[in-house]
Design a protein around this motif. Structure first.
Motif, PDB file in Angstrom:
ATOM      1  N   LEU A 185       1.172  -1.652  -0.402  1.00  0.00           N
ATOM      2  CA  LEU A 185       0.264  -0.220   0.054  1.00  0.00           C
ATOM      3  C   LEU A 185       1.306   1.246  -0.594  1.00  0.00           C
ATOM      4  CD1 LEU A 185      -2.530  -1.025   2.542  1.00  0.00           C
ATOM      5  CD2 LEU A 185      -2.624  -1.116   0.119  1.00  0.00           C
ATOM      6  N   PHE A 186       1.871   1.503   0.927  1.00  0.00           N
ATOM      7  CA  PHE A 186       2.963   2.549   1.083  1.00  0.00           C
ATOM      8  C   PHE A 186       2.918   2.833   0.034  1.00  0.00           C
ATOM      9  CE2 PHE A 186       1.779   2.543   5.467  1.00  0.00           C
ATOM     10  CZ  PHE A 186       1.733   3.559   5.322  1.00  0.00           C
ATOM     11  N   VAL A 187       4.117   1.309  -0.861  1.00  0.00           N
ATOM     12  CA  VAL A 187       5.054   1.555  -2.388  1.00  0.00           C
ATOM     13  C   VAL A 187       4.069   2.289  -2.938  1.00  0.00           C
ATOM     14  CG1 VAL A 187       5.967   0.048  -4.126  1.00  0.00           C
ATOM     15  CG2 VAL A 187       6.198  -0.209  -1.664  1.00  0.00           C
ATOM     16  N   GLY A 188       3.005   1.540  -3.754  1.00  0.00           N
ATOM     17  CA  GLY A 188       1.779   1.885  -4.579  1.00  0.00           C
ATOM     18  C   GLY A 188       1.320   4.053  -4.300  1.00  0.00           C
ATOM     19  N   ALA A 334      -1.016  15.035  -2.454  1.00  0.00           N
ATOM     20  CA  ALA A 334      -1.399  14.227  -3.322  1.00  0.00           C
ATOM     21  C   ALA A 334      -1.260  12.943  -2.460  1.00  0.00           C
ATOM     22  CB  ALA A 334      -0.060  14.082  -4.508  1.00  0.00           C
ATOM     23  N   LEU A 335      -0.737  12.809  -1.578  1.00  0.00           N
ATOM     24  CA  LEU A 335      -0.648  11.181  -0.616  1.00  0.00           C
ATOM     25  C   LEU A 335      -2.227  10.948   0.101  1.00  0.00           C
ATOM     26  CD1 LEU A 335       2.104  12.150   1.807  1.00  0.00           C
ATOM     27  CD2 LEU A 335       2.185  10.654  -0.081  1.00  0.00           C
ATOM     28  N   GLY A 336      -2.737  12.541   0.302  1.00  0.00           N
ATOM     29  CA  GLY A 336      -4.376  12.380   0.593  1.00  0.00           C
ATOM     30  C   GLY A 336      -5.811  11.661  -0.299  1.00  0.00           C
ATOM     31  N   GLU A 337      -5.209  12.092  -1.717  1.00  0.00           N
ATOM     32  CA  GLU A 337      -5.877  11.677  -2.928  1.00  0.00           C
ATOM     33  C   GLU A 337      -6.570  10.052  -2.872  1.00  0.00           C
ATOM     34  OE1 GLU A 337      -8.362  12.166  -5.551  1.00  0.00           O
ATOM     35  OE2 GLU A 337      -7.486  13.796  -4.912  1.00  0.00           O
ATOM     36  N   THR A 338      -8.062  10.192  -3.040  1.00  0.00           N
ATOM     37  CA  THR A 338      -8.490   8.805  -2.843  1.00  0.00           C
ATOM     38  C   THR A 338      -9.309   8.315  -4.662  1.00  0.00           C
ATOM     39  OG1 THR A 338      -8.295   8.677  -0.906  1.00  0.00           O
ATOM     40  CG2 THR A 338      -9.998   7.205  -1.671  1.00  0.00           C
ATOM     41  N   MET A 339      -9.881   9.539  -4.821  1.00  0.00           N
ATOM     42  CA  MET A 339     -11.064   8.966  -5.871  1.00  0.00           C
ATOM     43  C   MET A 339     -10.501   9.010  -7.514  1.00  0.00           C
ATOM     44  SD  MET A 339     -13.802   8.833  -6.379  1.00  0.00           S
ATOM     45  CE  MET A 339     -14.651   9.409  -5.631  1.00  0.00           C
ATOM     46  N   ILE A 340      -9.507   9.852  -7.313  1.00  0.00           N
ATOM     47  CA  ILE A 340      -8.351   9.563  -9.035  1.00  0.00           C
ATOM     48  C   ILE A 340      -7.817   7.986  -8.758  1.00  0.00           C
ATOM     49  CG2 ILE A 340      -6.322  10.203 -10.251  1.00  0.00           C
ATOM     50  CD1 ILE A 340      -6.763  13.188  -9.386  1.00  0.00           C
ATOM     51  N   MET A 343     -10.349   4.816  -9.362  1.00  0.00           N
ATOM     52  CA  MET A 343     -11.016   4.949 -10.718  1.00  0.00           C
ATOM     53  C   MET A 343      -9.968   4.896 -11.753  1.00  0.00           C
ATOM     54  SD  MET A 343     -13.411   8.528 -10.448  1.00  0.00           S
ATOM     55  CE  MET A 343     -14.403   7.789 -12.134  1.00  0.00           C
ATOM     56  N   ALA A 344      -8.598   5.102 -11.528  1.00  0.00           N
ATOM     57  CA  ALA A 344      -7.814   5.041 -12.603  1.00  0.00           C
ATOM     58  C   ALA A 344      -6.749   3.563 -12.174  1.00  0.00           C
ATOM     59  CB  ALA A 344      -7.406   6.065 -12.775  1.00  0.00           C
ATOM     60  N   ALA A 345      -6.123   3.392 -10.879  1.00  0.00           N
ATOM     61  CA  ALA A 345      -5.207   2.519 -11.039  1.00  0.00           C
ATOM     62  C   ALA A 345      -6.262   1.400 -10.141  1.00  0.00           C
ATOM     63  CB  ALA A 345      -4.571   2.870 -10.803  1.00  0.00           C
ATOM     64  N   GLY A 346      -7.414   1.151  -9.881  1.00  0.00           N
ATOM     65  CA  GLY A 346      -7.761  -0.432  -8.879  1.00  0.00           C
ATOM     66  C   GLY A 346      -7.042   0.048  -7.775  1.00  0.00           C
ATOM     67  N   MET A 347      -8.032  -1.235  -7.280  1.00  0.00           N
ATOM     68  CA  MET A 347      -8.208  -1.087  -5.284  1.00  0.00           C
ATOM     69  C   MET A 347      -7.171  -2.962  -5.064  1.00  0.00           C
ATOM     70  SD  MET A 347     -11.708  -0.777  -4.763  1.00  0.00           S
ATOM     71  CE  MET A 347     -11.509  -0.066  -3.117  1.00  0.00           C
ATOM     72  N   ARG A 348      -6.271  -3.185  -5.856  1.00  0.00           N
ATOM     73  CA  ARG A 348      -5.174  -4.442  -5.573  1.00  0.00           C
ATOM     74  C   ARG A 348      -3.944  -3.572  -5.413  1.00  0.00           C
ATOM     75  NH1 ARG A 348      -2.472  -8.040  -8.514  1.00  0.00           N
ATOM     76  NH2 ARG A 348      -1.677  -6.975 -10.404  1.00  0.00           N
ATOM     77  N   PRO A 349      -4.014  -4.777  -3.812  1.00  0.00           N
ATOM     78  CA  PRO A 349      -2.821  -4.518  -3.353  1.00  0.00           C
ATOM     79  C   PRO A 349      -1.606  -4.805  -4.075  1.00  0.00           C
ATOM     80  CG  PRO A 349      -4.292  -4.779  -1.388  1.00  0.00           C
ATOM     81  CD  PRO A 349      -5.134  -5.316  -3.642  1.00  0.00           C
ATOM     82  N   ASN A 350      -1.004  -4.631  -5.085  1.00  0.00           N
ATOM     83  CA  ASN A 350       0.074  -4.870  -6.008  1.00  0.00           C
ATOM     84  C   ASN A 350       1.481  -4.752  -5.583  1.00  0.00           C
ATOM     85  OD1 ASN A 350       1.430  -6.473  -7.810  1.00  0.00           O
ATOM     86  ND2 ASN A 350       0.516  -5.337  -9.202  1.00  0.00           N
ATOM     87  N   VAL A 364      -7.273   4.685  -0.611  1.00  0.00           N
ATOM     88  CA  VAL A 364      -8.261   3.848  -1.077  1.00  0.00           C
ATOM     89  C   VAL A 364      -8.444   2.417   0.154  1.00  0.00           C
ATOM     90  CG1 VAL A 364      -8.767   2.294  -2.985  1.00  0.00           C
ATOM     91  CG2 VAL A 364      -7.480   4.344  -2.824  1.00  0.00           C
ATOM     92  N   ARG A 365      -7.396   1.725   0.427  1.00  0.00           N
ATOM     93  CA  ARG A 365      -7.667   0.421   1.623  1.00  0.00           C
ATOM     94  C   ARG A 365      -8.387   1.200   3.134  1.00  0.00           C
ATOM     95  NH1 ARG A 365      -8.658  -3.577  -0.668  1.00  0.00           N
ATOM     96  NH2 ARG A 365      -8.847  -4.075   0.895  1.00  0.00           N
ATOM     97  N   ILE A 366      -8.425   2.431   3.073  1.00  0.00           N
ATOM     98  CA  ILE A 366      -8.734   2.818   4.425  1.00  0.00           C
ATOM     99  C   ILE A 366     -10.566   3.327   4.295  1.00  0.00           C
ATOM    100  CG2 ILE A 366      -9.420   4.889   5.409  1.00  0.00           C
ATOM    101  CD1 ILE A 366      -5.787   5.457   5.456  1.00  0.00           C
TER     102      ILE A 366
END
Length: 418
Positions: A185-188, A334-340, A343-350, A364-366
């Motif tokens: 999550l933090f790497v992403g 930027a660290l607190g942005e969620t919506m973008i 919608m564009a990067a997904g929700m999968r921790p990778n 996003v995970r929060i």
């Protein structure tokens, strides 16, 4: 409805008492002054002090009563509370009129009240910060009582749903329980923020330099408001732009050079987030650059430097503390942005360093943990507070680093000017 009527009546009576205090105190001060006595303040200043003495304690008592009722659960009849406030207002009116005398410094008393109000406003922000910290900290401690802090900080797999599968008897052979490794999550988060900064800082700083140093007045008048319009666009609109336009374009460009890119890639939200942050850096940097004294520019030009050399060697070093502050403010945004990201990067921790793959961020995970249908006492829900606590610590560290850097730039700047 009855409560609203009582509140309206309270406001009307308090307004009448305030007006009475103003005119009566001013009339008394004018009479004393007309009698030939020297006074330390003007009649209007005595009048405003009487207004403060009348309305201030009454509003304070009402606010304290509301605080006791809302937060402490006490039952105080609204009519009694407002009646007590009006009684205190009447007493304040009498005290304010008694203070209208030659030896009383009404102006200094008003300034003391203003200083107290400003200090209270500063304390509100400080107490709010501590309130946010404590509200996150207590729930995070509950999470770390369930899960290992070390595994949370260093783990490379985020799979909170495994605990549900195990309890339901649907886990595959060899599959363990829930895993709360926050590294992906933090790497992403850091990769997407880095991409955004690589877009926002150069473009925002160069646009600020152009508007402050080179742009004619009519161009600046038109360009600056248009640029700042970007800050008012909702983030969901940026999310649509990233998912529908930028992400497919990145996939096509990657295919041209023989690379595989996912439609939910990290590069698209990073670029669009950088575009969104440009006005923050540009506007603040423009104000800081314009604040550099013209005498420094003129002295540099008089010594034979060109305009570009003056900007590089004089203007930008002088404006560096403000530019750093603007950049770190943009990083926090930027660290607190969620919506973008959703919608564009997904929700999968990778866990990957490839920006062409999908990944997600801490925020996003929060949101996902707090909006699901699981119980609040579950580890998955409480993990949101642990993530928020670590993100708070990261942001605080960035702010501390920025303060240190700003101080060093200022010391270096002062040393060069001596």
């Amino acid at each position: 409805m009855q409560t609203n009527l009582i509140l309206l009546l309270f406001c009307i009576v308090l307004l009448v008492l305030g007006l009475a205090a103003f005119f009566m105190a001013r009339a008394k001060a004018s009479r004393v002054r007309a009698g030939g006595m020297a006074m330390y303040a003007q009649p209007n200043q005595y009048a405003w002090f009487s207004v403060l003495a009348t309305a201030g304690p009454a509003i304070l008592v009402g606010a304290l009563g509301a605080f006791v009722m809302l937060l402490l659960g006490a039952e105080i009849p609204t009519a009694y509370l407002l009646a007590a406030s009006l009684v205190i207002a009447a007493l304040g009116l009498v005290v304010g009129l008694m203070q209208v005398r030659p030896e009383f410094h009404a102006r200094q008393a008003i300034e003391r009240v203003i200083r107290l109000l400003l200090a209270a406003a500063a304390m509100v922000s400080i107490l709010t910060t501590f309130g946010i910290l404590f509200s996150i900290l207590f729930e995070a401690i509950r999470f770390f009582q369930m899960q290992s802090f070390w595994d949370f900080i260093t783990g490379t797999t985020w799979a909170p749903g495994n605990s549900f599968l195990v309890s339901a008897g649907r886990a595959e052979a060899g599959e363990g329980g829930a895993q709360f490794g926050s590294v992906p999550l933090f790497v992403g988060t850091f990769i997407i923020t880095l991409i955004a900064m690589l877009v926002a800082i150069p473009v925002g700083l160069m646009s600020a330099i152009y508007m402050a140093e080179f742009a004619p007045a009519h161009v600046r008048t038109l360009a600056k408001p248009v640029l700042e319009v970007l800050a008012g666009i909702p983030t969901v609109v940026y999310g649509f732009f990233a998912a529908i336009t930028v992400a497919p374009l990145i996939v096509d460009l990657a295919a041209l050079v023989g690379l595989d890119a996912s439609f939910n890639n990290a590069l698209a939200p990073g670029i669009v987030m950088g575009i969104m942050i440009i006005p923050f850096i540009s506007s603040l940097s423009d104000d800081v650059i314009n604040a550099v004294p013209d005498s420094m520019r003129e002295g540099s030009l008089a010594l034979g430097m060109t305009k570009s050399e003056t900007i590089k060697n004089v203007v930008l070093p002088a404006a560096a503390p403000g530019i750093i502050s603007a950049s770190l403010l943009a990083v926090s945004r930027a660290l607190g942005e969620t919506m973008i990201v959703v919608m564009a990067a997904g929700m999968r921790p990778n866990l990957t360093a490839n920006p062409l793959e999908d990944m997600t961020t801490v925020t996003v995970r929060i949101v996902a943990a707090l909006t699901g249908d699981q119980e609040f006492e579950s580890a998955e829900t409480l993990s949101a507070f642990a993530l928020g606590l670590v993100l708070f610590a990261v942001t605080l560290t960035l702010n501390m680093v920025s303060v240190i850097m700003i101080r060093r730039f200022r010391e270096k700047y002062r040393a060069n000017n001596l």
